[in-house]
Design a protein around this motif. Structure first.
Motif, short mmCIF file in Angstrom:
data_model
loop_
_atom_site.label_atom_id
_atom_site.label_comp_id
_atom_site.label_asym_id
_atom_site.label_seq_id
_atom_site.Cartn_x
_atom_site.Cartn_y
_atom_site.Cartn_z
N GLY A 230 0.77 -1.24 0.00
CA GLY A 230 0.00 0.00 0.00
C GLY A 230 0.80 1.29 0.00
N TRP A 231 2.09 1.21 -0.35
CA TRP A 231 2.91 2.41 -0.42
C TRP A 231 2.73 3.11 -1.77
CZ3 TRP A 231 7.34 3.67 3.04
CH2 TRP A 231 7.32 2.90 4.22
N THR A 232 2.98 4.42 -1.77
CA THR A 232 2.96 5.22 -2.99
C THR A 232 4.39 5.40 -3.49
OG1 THR A 232 0.99 6.42 -2.28
CG2 THR A 232 2.35 7.47 -3.97
N TRP A 233 4.56 5.30 -4.82
CA TRP A 233 5.88 5.47 -5.42
C TRP A 233 5.95 6.80 -6.17
CZ3 TRP A 233 7.68 3.44 -10.71
CH2 TRP A 233 9.06 3.63 -10.85
N GLY A 234 6.99 7.58 -5.87
CA GLY A 234 7.17 8.87 -6.53
C GLY A 234 7.43 8.76 -8.02
N GLY A 235 7.80 7.58 -8.47
CA GLY A 235 8.03 7.38 -9.90
C GLY A 235 6.75 7.37 -10.71
N GLU A 236 5.61 7.33 -10.02
CA GLU A 236 4.31 7.33 -10.70
C GLU A 236 3.57 8.66 -10.55
OE1 GLU A 236 2.94 2.70 -10.75
OE2 GLU A 236 2.78 3.71 -8.80
N TRP A 237 4.22 9.64 -9.95
CA TRP A 237 3.60 10.96 -9.82
C TRP A 237 3.53 11.65 -11.18
CZ3 TRP A 237 6.67 12.68 -4.84
CH2 TRP A 237 6.16 11.97 -3.74
N LYS A 238 2.57 12.55 -11.33
CA LYS A 238 2.33 13.22 -12.61
C LYS A 238 3.14 14.50 -12.78
CE LYS A 238 -0.73 10.11 -13.71
NZ LYS A 238 -0.43 9.10 -14.76
N THR A 239 3.13 15.38 -11.78
CA THR A 239 3.77 16.69 -11.92
C THR A 239 5.29 16.65 -11.79
OG1 THR A 239 3.43 17.15 -9.56
CG2 THR A 239 1.71 17.88 -11.10
N LEU A 240 5.78 15.59 -11.19
CA LEU A 240 7.23 15.39 -11.05
C LEU A 240 7.49 13.90 -10.89
CD1 LEU A 240 8.09 14.70 -7.80
CD2 LEU A 240 7.25 17.01 -7.55
N LYS A 241 8.75 13.52 -11.00
CA LYS A 241 9.13 12.13 -10.79
C LYS A 241 10.16 12.09 -9.66
CE LYS A 241 6.67 10.51 -14.18
NZ LYS A 241 5.44 9.71 -13.93
N ASP A 242 9.87 11.26 -8.68
CA ASP A 242 10.80 11.07 -7.57
C ASP A 242 11.01 9.56 -7.44
OD1 ASP A 242 12.41 11.44 -5.42
OD2 ASP A 242 10.92 12.41 -4.14
N TYR A 243 11.87 9.04 -8.32
CA TYR A 243 12.02 7.59 -8.45
C TYR A 243 12.57 6.91 -7.20
CZ TYR A 243 11.18 8.33 -13.44
OH TYR A 243 10.62 8.67 -14.65
N GLN A 244 13.26 7.66 -6.37
CA GLN A 244 13.84 7.08 -5.16
C GLN A 244 12.83 6.95 -4.03
OE1 GLN A 244 16.07 10.69 -3.03
NE2 GLN A 244 16.08 10.88 -5.26
N HIS A 245 11.71 7.65 -4.13
CA HIS A 245 10.83 7.91 -2.99
C HIS A 245 9.62 6.98 -2.91
CE1 HIS A 245 9.04 10.71 0.00
NE2 HIS A 245 7.90 10.35 -0.54
N PHE A 246 9.45 6.37 -1.73
CA PHE A 246 8.25 5.62 -1.39
C PHE A 246 7.68 6.21 -0.09
CE2 PHE A 246 10.51 2.53 -3.99
CZ PHE A 246 9.51 1.97 -4.75
N GLU A 247 6.37 6.28 0.01
CA GLU A 247 5.76 6.78 1.24
C GLU A 247 4.49 6.02 1.55
OE1 GLU A 247 3.01 10.55 0.09
OE2 GLU A 247 5.17 10.94 -0.12
N LYS A 248 4.12 6.02 2.82
CA LYS A 248 2.95 5.27 3.28
C LYS A 248 2.05 6.20 4.10
CE LYS A 248 0.50 1.50 4.13
NZ LYS A 248 0.99 0.30 4.80
N ILE A 249 0.77 6.22 3.76
CA ILE A 249 -0.19 7.01 4.51
C ILE A 249 -0.66 6.18 5.71
CG2 ILE A 249 -2.38 8.23 4.46
CD1 ILE A 249 -0.16 9.44 2.72
N ILE A 250 -0.59 6.78 6.91
CA ILE A 250 -1.06 6.10 8.12
C ILE A 250 -2.02 7.02 8.86
CG2 ILE A 250 1.06 4.76 8.36
CD1 ILE A 250 1.96 6.72 10.53
N ASP A 251 -2.75 6.44 9.81
CA ASP A 251 -3.69 7.24 10.60
C ASP A 251 -2.95 8.19 11.51
OD1 ASP A 251 -5.78 5.90 9.43
OD2 ASP A 251 -5.84 4.35 10.98
#
Length: 251
Positions: A230-251
């Motif tokens: 369930g992590w988001t990958w910056g390599g799939e962002w539209k306005t920029l690409k952050d191929y190194q970056h993964f992030e997870k949304i938590i409560d």
């Protein structure tokens, strides 16, 4: 005379019987002692085998661990990657230790600090990366770089927690400030926005079709290890690409 002779014979027979009984007793006692000793040795061997087996499992598990922040780590990050004015407290963080395959095809030990809510998941992610033999150049705390993201990127360091703002912002905290973001091999997986490439050494990796070790690509083992959880990958962002970056949304 005859009576005295019989008496002597009887006396010697009694002596022989006593000696015989005494010898049997000593032999039986020795046998029991030997048996007890053997049983005790077997019991000790069983205990030793269990101990070795138990510690073998621990050794395996100890390759991937997470705990609350040890005192020496708290001291190391306080005022560096951690600021009391940040969005979370030290109690919200966990210390993670992993092993990984380096660019030299050898095993190395790494350490990260992440939000405690995702610590177990991060351990599982790096287990997947290890089993897939995904190569990472280094995994160090950003405090080894004076908490400077640029220095860390330029050294191709993989890290997670750090008190800092989003690239280009002066007031919006990065997901790294919450311990819910991880940057993987920044040189091979650069940040790209409007022609700007960070780190600069990552310019030769802008072409994502020219596949090289350490790159994160859609559908590969690194991508799946994060995305399947369930992590988001910056390599799939539209306005920029952050191929190194993964992030997870938590409560």
């Amino acid at each position: 005379m005859y009576g005295k002779c019989c008496k002597n014979i009887l006396y010697f027979l009694c002596i022989i019987l006593i000696i015989s009984l005494s010898s049997d007793y000593k032999a039986n006692k020795a046998a029991v002692k030997t048996k007890d000793s053997s049983i005790k040795q077997i019991q000790n061997n069983v205990k030793t085998d269990k101990y070795i087996e138990k510690n073998s499992n621990l050794d395996s598990d100890m390759k991937f661990t997470y705990t609350s922040l040890p005192s020496e780590i708290k001291e190391k990050i306080n005022g560096n990657s951690f600021k009391s004015t940040g969005p979370i407290s030290m109690d919200d963080l966990a210390y993670v230790q992993v092993i990984y395959w380096g660019f030299d095809d050898k095993e190395h030990k790494g350490e990260l600090i992440v939000n405690k809510k995702i610590a177990s998941e991060v351990v599982d992610i790096f287990k997947d990366l290890y089993e897939a033999r995904f190569q990472i150049e280094k995994i160090k705390l950003i405090d080894d770089y004076n908490s400077d993201d640029n220095l860390s990127m330029n050294d191709n360091n993989t890290y997670a927690y750090c008190y800092r703002y989003i690239t280009g912002s002066k007031n919006k905290f990065s997901k790294h400030s919450y311990g819910i973001a991880i940057d993987i091999n920044p040189v091979q997986n650069p940040y790209i926005k409007k022609g700007k490439v960070l780190p600069e050494a990552g310019k030769i990796y802008v072409d994502r079709k020219n596949i090289k070790k350490g790159m994160v690509l859609k559908g590969d083992s690194c991508y799946k290890a994060f995305k399947d959880r369930g992590w988001t990958w910056g390599g799939e962002w539209k306005t920029l690409k952050d191929y190194q970056h993964f992030e997870k949304i938590i409560d």
